[in-house]
Design a protein around this motif. Structure first.
Motif: not given
Length: 393
Positions: A92-101
């Motif tokens: 999530x942090x590395x790819x700047x995702x909105x959700x922690x899948x």
């Protein structure tokens, strides 16, 4: 049994709980927070208790079952969830995702891990395969073409009680149903204590084959895992060996026997354990066997086979006065095929010759997955008896 892995158990239990509290229960305080830590404290407390018992293997198998039940409920699912969640957090942090899948994946896999664990502990441990294997051998004497041997190993009779007490009789019945020419057992009849064997005396004594039952000792058949003084250790080992001989079995302690079919013969050799304790003597087991004879070797730990081929056996085990003949066929056990195999991956896969049929320099080894285990779990690596048919190449 637990003390050797106590530190990984502590870390594998505490770190997931710390992660879960950091990410999922930040707002929980006071008594509720204390209650949520209770499962982890139970796992750690019970693990420490087992670690400080006097013997490597507890006499009461129920103690091991309780530990596995606690791990299945209070440790394994939490570890799986925390691992996936932390990996998802990094993504999530590395790819700047909105959700922690990773949380969603972790929850699903935690449930799968729990169900799989329970299955392996119950239905998986009860499964049995009668495996048919044909081994082609160029040196096999003509009259032994089609000779049938049942190979079994690693019974670990101390693991059966109560709801598992019917399994050993089923296994023995399955062996007898094959009507073999010979039966070979490659060690670990007990977990650690000769008293485990007494209830199974008549059952084991019923094993019969045309040319007899041949056995060797495994690492658990010695006193290595028992906290006792030297005199007691000697007595423990004597009791195990006397027990096997009283069954009518041919116990091969660095020695051999000869089996005849008409004018043809094969040698059945067996060594004592290769490690923990190290009692093996290949030279004694093969003493006086001349070149040109066919040898079936029984060795508990398959690792030893690396030095049993023609190019190595005399270098490692021979002497200037003794020329040894490399066994054309060797049977081993010990590894249990890891007891867990998922998508072809098992804990023992990087060990030498851990499962199946191998060939080097015209010699062959078959390592069986065995029947039981001190740890009562089987997932994928099903317990087995092996019906080996020898054929002339």
């Amino acid at each position: 049994m637990i003390y050797r892995i106590l530190i990984p158990i502590i870390l594998g239990t505490m770190l997931p709980y710390l992660w879960i509290f950091k990410t999922e229960f930040q707002k929980v305080t006071g008594r509720k927070r204390f209650l949520l830590w209770i499962p982890a404290m139970i796992v750690l407390g019970y693990s420490v208790y087992l670690a400080f018992l006097p013997n490597f293997v507890p006499k009461n198998p129920l103690l091991v079952d309780i530990w596995f039940a606690l791990m299945a409920v209070c440790a394994v699912p939490e570890f799986v969830f925390a691992f996936c969640s932390s990996l998802g957090w990094c993504c999530k942090r590395y790819f700047h995702l909105e959700k922690n899948w990773g949380r969603t994946v972790g929850l699903v896999l935690a449930i799968v891990a729990f169900v799989t664990f329970v299955y392996g502990f119950t239905l998986g441990f009860r499964k049995l395969e009668v495996k048919q294997v044909t081994i082609y051998l160029s040196d096999l004497p003509k009259n032994f073409d089609g000779y049938r041997i049942v190979l079994f190993s690693d019974f670990h009779l101390g693991s059966y009680y109560g709801w598992r007490s019917d399994i050993p009789q089923r296994d023995i019945d399955s062996i007898q149903a094959q009507h073999p020419d010979m039966i070979c057992f490659t060690g670990d009849l007990q977990n650690a204590h000769p008293s485990e064997l007494v209830p199974y005396y008549q059952m084991l004594r019923s094993l019969k084959a045309k040319d007899g039952v041949y056995s060797i000792l495994g690492n658990h058949d010695y006193s290595y895992y028992v906290d006792a003084d030297p005199d007691e250790q000697v007595e423990i080992e004597k009791r195990v060996q006397d027990f096997e001989r009283s069954l009518g079995w041919q116990l091969l302690n660095n020695e051999h026997r000869v089996v005849y079919r008409g004018q043809d013969s094969i040698y059945i050799a067996g060594t004592e354990n290769y490690d923990k304790p190290k009692r093996t003597s290949v030279a004694k087991s093969l003493e006086s066997i001349k070149p040109g004879n066919f040898i079936l070797m029984l060795q508990h730990i398959p690792t030893q086979w690396k030095d049993m081929v023609p190019s190595k056996i005399n270098e490692v085990y021979g002497s200037k006065d003794t020329v040894l003949v490399a066994p054309q066929l060797t049977f081993s056990g010990h590894t249990h095929a890891g007891q867990v195999e998922v998508l072809g991956i098992r804990p023992t896969m990087f060990a030498s010759y851990d499962y199946g049929l191998y060939e080097r320099e015209g010699c062959q080894l078959f390592t069986t997955a065995g029947l039981g285990g001190v740890i009562p779990i089987r997932i994928g690596a099903t317990a087995e008896i092996v019906v080996v048919t020898l054929k002339r190449k």
